[in-house]
Design a protein around this motif. Structure first.
Motif, PDB file in Angstrom:
ATOM      1  N   ILE A 121       0.814  -1.144  -0.011  1.00  0.00           N
ATOM      2  CA  ILE A 121      -0.123  -0.088  -0.104  1.00  0.00           C
ATOM      3  C   ILE A 121       0.858   1.131  -0.001  1.00  0.00           C
ATOM      4  O   ILE A 121       0.642   2.110  -0.797  1.00  0.00           O
ATOM      5  CB  ILE A 121      -0.964  -0.174   1.205  1.00  0.00           C
ATOM      6  CG1 ILE A 121      -1.993  -1.300   0.992  1.00  0.00           C
ATOM      7  CG2 ILE A 121      -1.792   1.300   1.439  1.00  0.00           C
ATOM      8  CD1 ILE A 121      -2.915  -1.462   2.075  1.00  0.00           C
ATOM      9  N   ALA A 122       1.909   1.138   0.709  1.00  0.00           N
ATOM     10  CA  ALA A 122       2.692   2.246   0.833  1.00  0.00           C
ATOM     11  C   ALA A 122       3.363   2.694  -0.585  1.00  0.00           C
ATOM     12  O   ALA A 122       3.827   3.722  -1.064  1.00  0.00           O
ATOM     13  CB  ALA A 122       4.207   2.376   1.872  1.00  0.00           C
ATOM     14  N   THR A 123       3.925   1.613  -1.323  1.00  0.00           N
ATOM     15  CA  THR A 123       4.394   1.504  -2.664  1.00  0.00           C
ATOM     16  C   THR A 123       3.441   2.201  -3.662  1.00  0.00           C
ATOM     17  O   THR A 123       3.634   2.958  -4.455  1.00  0.00           O
ATOM     18  CB  THR A 123       4.746  -0.032  -3.246  1.00  0.00           C
ATOM     19  OG1 THR A 123       5.943  -0.358  -2.359  1.00  0.00           O
ATOM     20  CG2 THR A 123       5.597   0.272  -4.590  1.00  0.00           C
ATOM     21  N   TRP A 124       2.200   1.564  -3.548  1.00  0.00           N
ATOM     22  CA  TRP A 124       1.156   2.398  -4.513  1.00  0.00           C
ATOM     23  C   TRP A 124       0.842   3.922  -4.250  1.00  0.00           C
ATOM     24  O   TRP A 124       0.962   4.660  -4.975  1.00  0.00           O
ATOM     25  CB  TRP A 124      -0.242   1.883  -4.135  1.00  0.00           C
ATOM     26  CG  TRP A 124      -1.452   2.363  -4.735  1.00  0.00           C
ATOM     27  CD1 TRP A 124      -2.357   3.050  -4.135  1.00  0.00           C
ATOM     28  CD2 TRP A 124      -1.833   2.446  -6.156  1.00  0.00           C
ATOM     29  NE1 TRP A 124      -3.146   3.683  -4.925  1.00  0.00           N
ATOM     30  CE2 TRP A 124      -2.938   3.363  -6.400  1.00  0.00           C
ATOM     31  CE3 TRP A 124      -0.915   1.934  -7.291  1.00  0.00           C
ATOM     32  CZ2 TRP A 124      -3.379   3.494  -7.380  1.00  0.00           C
ATOM     33  CZ3 TRP A 124      -1.524   2.174  -8.493  1.00  0.00           C
ATOM     34  CH2 TRP A 124      -2.632   3.105  -8.774  1.00  0.00           C
ATOM     35  N   ARG A 125       0.865   4.042  -2.938  1.00  0.00           N
ATOM     36  CA  ARG A 125       0.900   5.498  -2.612  1.00  0.00           C
ATOM     37  C   ARG A 125       1.995   6.398  -3.043  1.00  0.00           C
ATOM     38  O   ARG A 125       1.656   7.547  -3.546  1.00  0.00           O
ATOM     39  CB  ARG A 125       0.474   5.662  -1.100  1.00  0.00           C
ATOM     40  CG  ARG A 125       0.484   7.264  -0.566  1.00  0.00           C
ATOM     41  CD  ARG A 125      -0.437   7.831  -1.132  1.00  0.00           C
ATOM     42  NE  ARG A 125      -0.701   9.234  -0.804  1.00  0.00           N
ATOM     43  CZ  ARG A 125      -1.539  10.096  -0.686  1.00  0.00           C
ATOM     44  NH1 ARG A 125      -2.778   9.483  -0.626  1.00  0.00           N
ATOM     45  NH2 ARG A 125      -1.297  11.287  -0.424  1.00  0.00           N
ATOM     46  N   LEU A 126       3.177   5.673  -2.942  1.00  0.00           N
ATOM     47  CA  LEU A 126       4.375   6.544  -3.667  1.00  0.00           C
ATOM     48  C   LEU A 126       4.438   6.589  -5.003  1.00  0.00           C
ATOM     49  O   LEU A 126       4.497   7.854  -5.414  1.00  0.00           O
ATOM     50  CB  LEU A 126       5.676   5.715  -3.290  1.00  0.00           C
ATOM     51  CG  LEU A 126       6.727   6.337  -3.630  1.00  0.00           C
ATOM     52  CD1 LEU A 126       7.212   7.558  -3.107  1.00  0.00           C
ATOM     53  CD2 LEU A 126       8.055   5.326  -3.306  1.00  0.00           C
ATOM     54  N   MET A 127       3.685   5.613  -5.694  1.00  0.00           N
ATOM     55  CA  MET A 127       3.435   5.733  -7.099  1.00  0.00           C
ATOM     56  C   MET A 127       2.616   7.115  -7.603  1.00  0.00           C
ATOM     57  O   MET A 127       2.808   7.784  -8.482  1.00  0.00           O
ATOM     58  CB  MET A 127       3.063   4.510  -7.798  1.00  0.00           C
ATOM     59  CG  MET A 127       4.318   3.383  -7.972  1.00  0.00           C
ATOM     60  SD  MET A 127       3.947   1.987  -8.629  1.00  0.00           S
ATOM     61  CE  MET A 127       2.283   1.811  -9.383  1.00  0.00           C
ATOM     62  N   MET A 128       1.381   6.946  -6.700  1.00  0.00           N
ATOM     63  CA  MET A 128       0.550   8.384  -7.027  1.00  0.00           C
ATOM     64  C   MET A 128       1.325   9.500  -6.627  1.00  0.00           C
ATOM     65  O   MET A 128       0.754  10.695  -7.211  1.00  0.00           O
ATOM     66  CB  MET A 128      -0.833   7.949  -5.940  1.00  0.00           C
ATOM     67  CG  MET A 128      -1.414   6.719  -6.552  1.00  0.00           C
ATOM     68  SD  MET A 128      -2.063   6.790  -8.121  1.00  0.00           S
ATOM     69  CE  MET A 128      -0.854   5.652  -9.175  1.00  0.00           C
ATOM     70  N   GLU A 129       1.890   9.509  -5.561  1.00  0.00           N
ATOM     71  CA  GLU A 129       2.510  10.896  -5.432  1.00  0.00           C
ATOM     72  C   GLU A 129       3.516  11.359  -6.337  1.00  0.00           C
ATOM     73  O   GLU A 129       3.587  12.380  -6.726  1.00  0.00           O
ATOM     74  CB  GLU A 129       3.354  10.677  -3.886  1.00  0.00           C
ATOM     75  CG  GLU A 129       2.201  10.675  -2.618  1.00  0.00           C
ATOM     76  CD  GLU A 129       3.075  10.251  -1.313  1.00  0.00           C
ATOM     77  OE1 GLU A 129       2.437   9.844  -0.656  1.00  0.00           O
ATOM     78  OE2 GLU A 129       4.278   9.993  -1.469  1.00  0.00           O
TER      79      GLU A 129
END
Length: 153
Positions: free
Chosen positions: A19-27
Motif C-alpha cells: 500500500i505504501a508503494t502504491w501511494r508512492l507511485m501516486m505521489e
C-alpha cells in the motif's frame, strides 16, 4: 519551512509495504502531472490533457475519435470539448469518417504537429531530468517490477 512527511512514508512505517508503494507511485505521478501542467501551459499554451490528445493523435495521419478516447483517461464529453478547443486553435481537424458516418476522424494540422513536437521535447526533458539519478539498468529494473503489478479486475 518544515516539509510535510509524505503519506507513503507514513504508511511504509506503519502499514503494508504494498500500500505504501502504491501511494508512492501516486505521489510521484502527481508530482509529474503538476510539472507537466505548468511547463506545457507556460512554454506551449497547452494543458496536460491537450498535450495528451495531440501526442496520441500524432502517430497516425488520422485517428478515430473512439480510438483516441481509449488512449486517454477522460470522458467522451471532455474529449469532445478538448477537440473543439484544439480545432478552434487550428491544431486539429475533425471530419466524419467516410466509412462510418457515426465516427469522427481527428487529424493534426501542420501547426498541431509542430506544437506537439515541441511539447514532446518538453515532456522528454522533464522525464529524463526526473530519472537522471538512475542508470539505464535501474530504470529497466523499475520497468520490470512495475510490469509485474496486476491490473485490478
Amino acid at each position: 519551512m518544515d516539509k510535510t512527511t509524505p503519506v507513503s512514508t507514513l504508511i511504509r512505517q506503519n502499514g503494508p509495504i504494498k500500500i505504501a508503494t502504491w501511494r508512492l507511485m501516486m505521489e510521484k505521478y502527481q508530482d509529474f502531472m503538476t510539472r507537466f501542467e505548468h511547463e506545457f501551459r507556460t512554454r506551449h499554451g497547452l494543458s496536460a490533457n491537450e498535450f495528451d490528445v495531440l501526442i496520441n493523435a500524432r502517430p497516425m495521419s488520422q485517428v478515430r475519435h473512439r480510438d483516441l478516447l481509449r488512449s486517454l483517461v477522460i470522458s467522451r464529453s471532455a474529449l469532445s470539448r478538448l477537440l473543439g478547443k484544439l480545432e478552434e486553435r487550428g491544431l486539429v481537424t475533425q471530419q466524419p469518417d467516410p466509412e462510418d458516418q457515426r465516427g469522427v476522424l481527428v487529424t493534426l494540422t501542420e501547426a498541431g504537429q509542430k506544437l506537439c513536437d515541441e511539447a514532446a521535447a518538453t515532456n522528454a526533458e522533464i522525464i529524463l531530468a526526473a530519472f537522471g539519478g538512475l542508470t539505464d539498468a535501474e530504470a529497466d529494473q523499475i520497468f520490470e517490477l512495475v510490469s509485474k503489478v496486476c491490473p485490478v479486475e
